[in-house]
Design a protein around this motif. Structure first.
Motif, mmCIF file in Angstrom:
data_model
loop_
_atom_site.group_PDB
_atom_site.id
_atom_site.type_symbol
_atom_site.label_atom_id
_atom_site.label_comp_id
_atom_site.label_asym_id
_atom_site.label_seq_id
_atom_site.Cartn_x
_atom_site.Cartn_y
_atom_site.Cartn_z
ATOM 1 N N GLN A 23 10.070 -3.980 10.553
ATOM 2 C CA GLN A 23 9.465 -5.302 10.798
ATOM 3 C C GLN A 23 7.995 -5.167 11.207
ATOM 4 O OE1 GLN A 23 12.205 -7.035 13.652
ATOM 5 N NE2 GLN A 23 13.138 -8.330 12.075
ATOM 6 N N ALA A 24 7.714 -4.180 12.049
ATOM 7 C CA ALA A 24 6.330 -3.971 12.499
ATOM 8 C C ALA A 24 5.440 -3.571 11.314
ATOM 9 C CB ALA A 24 6.292 -2.894 13.582
ATOM 10 N N GLU A 25 5.957 -2.691 10.441
ATOM 11 C CA GLU A 25 5.199 -2.287 9.239
ATOM 12 C C GLU A 25 5.000 -3.474 8.307
ATOM 13 O OE1 GLU A 25 6.933 2.313 9.252
ATOM 14 O OE2 GLU A 25 7.377 1.008 7.542
ATOM 15 N N PHE A 26 6.050 -4.272 8.149
ATOM 16 C CA PHE A 26 5.989 -5.464 7.294
ATOM 17 C C PHE A 26 4.915 -6.437 7.794
ATOM 18 C CE2 PHE A 26 7.122 -9.816 6.279
ATOM 19 C CZ PHE A 26 7.520 -9.772 4.952
ATOM 20 N N ASP A 27 4.962 -6.732 9.091
ATOM 21 C CA ASP A 27 4.018 -7.708 9.670
ATOM 22 C C ASP A 27 2.571 -7.238 9.532
ATOM 23 O OD1 ASP A 27 6.191 -9.258 10.346
ATOM 24 O OD2 ASP A 27 6.257 -8.608 12.436
ATOM 25 N N ALA A 28 2.335 -5.958 9.767
ATOM 26 C CA ALA A 28 0.975 -5.413 9.659
ATOM 27 C C ALA A 28 0.484 -5.472 8.212
ATOM 28 C CB ALA A 28 0.947 -3.975 10.169
ATOM 29 N N PHE A 29 1.380 -5.225 7.286
ATOM 30 C CA PHE A 29 1.060 -5.258 5.851
ATOM 31 C C PHE A 29 0.692 -6.683 5.429
ATOM 32 C CE2 PHE A 29 3.053 -4.463 1.361
ATOM 33 C CZ PHE A 29 1.797 -4.288 0.816
ATOM 34 N N VAL A 30 1.518 -7.651 5.841
ATOM 35 C CA VAL A 30 1.243 -9.061 5.513
ATOM 36 C C VAL A 30 -0.109 -9.487 6.079
ATOM 37 C CG1 VAL A 30 1.981 -11.455 5.963
ATOM 38 C CG2 VAL A 30 3.668 -9.738 5.267
ATOM 39 N N GLU A 31 -0.370 -9.077 7.314
ATOM 40 C CA GLU A 31 -1.640 -9.422 7.975
ATOM 41 C C GLU A 31 -2.839 -8.879 7.184
ATOM 42 O OE1 GLU A 31 -3.496 -8.637 12.323
ATOM 43 O OE2 GLU A 31 -1.328 -8.970 12.298
ATOM 44 N N LYS A 32 -2.713 -7.660 6.687
ATOM 45 C CA LYS A 32 -3.798 -7.059 5.890
ATOM 46 C C LYS A 32 -4.018 -7.835 4.594
ATOM 47 C CE LYS A 32 -3.961 -2.260 7.383
ATOM 48 N NZ LYS A 32 -3.964 -0.850 6.971
ATOM 49 N N SER A 57 -1.571 0.291 3.558
ATOM 50 C CA SER A 57 -0.935 -0.021 4.839
ATOM 51 C C SER A 57 0.154 1.012 5.102
ATOM 52 C CB SER A 57 -0.332 -1.431 4.773
ATOM 53 O OG SER A 57 -0.109 -1.940 6.058
ATOM 54 N N ASP A 58 0.397 1.313 6.368
ATOM 55 C CA ASP A 58 1.415 2.304 6.728
ATOM 56 C C ASP A 58 2.815 1.717 6.543
ATOM 57 O OD1 ASP A 58 2.936 4.341 7.769
ATOM 58 O OD2 ASP A 58 2.534 3.842 9.852
ATOM 59 N N LEU A 59 3.588 2.301 5.635
ATOM 60 C CA LEU A 59 4.945 1.815 5.351
ATOM 61 C C LEU A 59 5.966 2.949 5.485
ATOM 62 C CD1 LEU A 59 4.035 -0.231 2.118
ATOM 63 C CD2 LEU A 59 4.321 -1.149 4.428
ATOM 64 N N THR A 60 5.713 3.872 6.399
ATOM 65 C CA THR A 60 6.503 5.105 6.487
ATOM 66 C C THR A 60 8.007 4.855 6.609
ATOM 67 O OG1 THR A 60 4.628 6.158 7.565
ATOM 68 C CG2 THR A 60 6.723 7.318 7.699
ATOM 69 N N THR A 61 8.411 3.975 7.518
ATOM 70 C CA THR A 61 9.852 3.730 7.735
ATOM 71 C C THR A 61 10.474 3.091 6.498
ATOM 72 O OG1 THR A 61 9.307 3.303 10.055
ATOM 73 C CG2 THR A 61 11.529 2.715 9.334
ATOM 74 N N ILE A 62 9.782 2.101 5.958
ATOM 75 C CA ILE A 62 10.286 1.373 4.777
ATOM 76 C C ILE A 62 10.439 2.335 3.598
ATOM 77 C CG2 ILE A 62 9.700 -0.421 3.078
ATOM 78 C CD1 ILE A 62 8.287 -1.878 5.541
ATOM 79 N N GLU A 63 9.447 3.189 3.399
ATOM 80 C CA GLU A 63 9.497 4.155 2.292
ATOM 81 C C GLU A 63 10.619 5.176 2.500
ATOM 82 O OE1 GLU A 63 4.918 4.491 0.713
ATOM 83 O OE2 GLU A 63 5.454 5.627 2.491
ATOM 84 N N THR A 64 10.733 5.684 3.714
ATOM 85 C CA THR A 64 11.699 6.760 3.975
ATOM 86 C C THR A 64 13.136 6.265 3.824
ATOM 87 O OG1 THR A 64 10.113 7.710 5.528
ATOM 88 C CG2 THR A 64 12.347 8.574 5.614
ATOM 89 N N CYS A 65 13.451 5.153 4.462
ATOM 90 C CA CYS A 65 14.829 4.649 4.429
ATOM 91 C C CYS A 65 15.120 3.830 3.175
ATOM 92 C CB CYS A 65 15.108 3.784 5.647
ATOM 93 S SG CYS A 65 15.078 4.710 7.165
ATOM 94 N N GLY A 66 14.117 3.068 2.731
ATOM 95 C CA GLY A 66 14.346 2.158 1.613
ATOM 96 C C GLY A 66 14.133 2.792 0.253
ATOM 97 N N GLY A 67 13.353 3.872 0.205
ATOM 98 C CA GLY A 67 13.083 4.501 -1.080
ATOM 99 C C GLY A 67 12.237 3.654 -1.995
#
Length: 311
Positions: free
Chosen positions: A44-53, A284-294
């Motif tokens: 969620q934190a990665e998502f929100d930061a990405f949307v903001e950018k 944007s940093d999406l490390t968690t989303i990339e790692t778990c979501g592929g």
């Protein structure tokens, strides 16, 4: 006709985690040794930061929230179940994982209507699920909207006959090939075309090394050159950092190639220069989303090309 849009739909996750149903053929997914609640919080934190950018540079982002009761760990990737077209058509796609089929929610379509978009027609391919055939939206189908071509790497999530049916319905030429990655010493199909290839207005980022068949590789290159696309090649190693999973969008004053921080960091200076010749880079940093979501930045954005109501 434009290849890119300034409007995208994004789904904010509420139950994001590694999806056990997709991991069987998404070899980009990895298990993080932390609790699911913590994974979701980080996502969620990665998502929100990405949307903001994105919003910060003038991209119109329509954020819809996921429904907790649905238990849809991959809802953050809406481009797999729906696509929105300039003639007012919405296409709905058959999904490989059963728990991803619940991502198709009427509220999302209603939200777009409430935002003033005109919906004229539905193309529903979801009945193919019952037969065991799949075609996962713009994950599987890379649309060259200007030259009416569809690039597709065939995989368990992209059935060739369905792709041809889509191309007939949307009056496009199919460019079909197989793209593989090495998994435990074996060459296995890459689950989605959009992790090995990104199509922008005047260029394409592509991992040609994944197309093992020389004839197919030549055909893909020929089509890209015919459409006057500069070809920017990436390595398989860069692809595994999601350097193929990019999307070009329009901001207020500039065009942007949107990607994750991992993808951006993996690029060589000459590749960065080649992209920046055409547009700016937004990462944007999406490390968690990339790692778990592929999946990465491109998978999170469903482009909206629908016409707007006349006010």
């Amino acid at each position: 006709m434009s290849q890119i849009t300034d409007t995208i739909l994004m789904i904010r996750p509420v139950a994001f985690r590694m999806n056990e149903e997709t991991a069987v053929n998404n070899f980009f997914q990895e298990d993080l040794d932390i609790k699911n609640a913590e994974i979701n919080k980080k996502a969620q934190a990665e998502f929100d930061a990405f949307v903001e950018k994105l919003q910060g540079v003038g991209v119109h982002v329509i954020v819809e929230h996921d429904d907790l009761e649905m238990d849809t760990p991959d809802s953050i990737f809406p481009n797999n179940w729906v696509s929105f077209h300039k003639d007012g058509t919405i296409a709905m796609y058959p999904m490989f994982a059963e728990n991803r089929r619940k991502e198709r929610r009427e509220e999302v379509i209603t939200r777009l209507e409430n935002e003033g978009f005109v919906i004229g027609n539905f193309m529903d391919y979801t009945a193919a699920e019952a037969e065991g055939f799949f075609m996962e939206g713009t994950g599987s189908l890379l649309l060259d909207r200007v030259h009416n071509k569809v690039y597709c790497a065939i995989s368990p999530r992209a059935d060739e006959e369905l792709v041809i049916e889509f191309c007939e319905d949307f009056e496009c030429d199919p460019v079909i090939f197989t793209a593989n990655q090495t998994v435990n010493g074996q060459r296995l199909p890459i689950y989605h075309t959009n992790v090995m290839m990104a199509l922008a207005e005047n260029f394409a980022v592509i991992c040609l090394d994944t197309i093992d068949d020389k004839h197919e590789k030549k055909t893909v290159v020929k089509h890209l050159k015919e459409s006057k696309k500069e070809i920017i090649t990436i390595t398989e190693e860069q692809m595994h950092q999601f350097a193929g999973n990019m999307l070009q969008v329009k901001g207020k004053n500039h065009k942007y190639m949107v990607m994750s921080e991992a993808a951006r960091s993996s690029l060589r200076p000459d590749q960065v220069k080649a992209i920046q010749k055409h547009c700016k880079i937004l990462s944007s940093d999406l490390t968690t989303i990339e790692t778990c979501g592929g999946g990465s930045a491109r998978c999170m954005m469903a482009e909206v090309f629908l016409p707007k109501k006349d006010l």
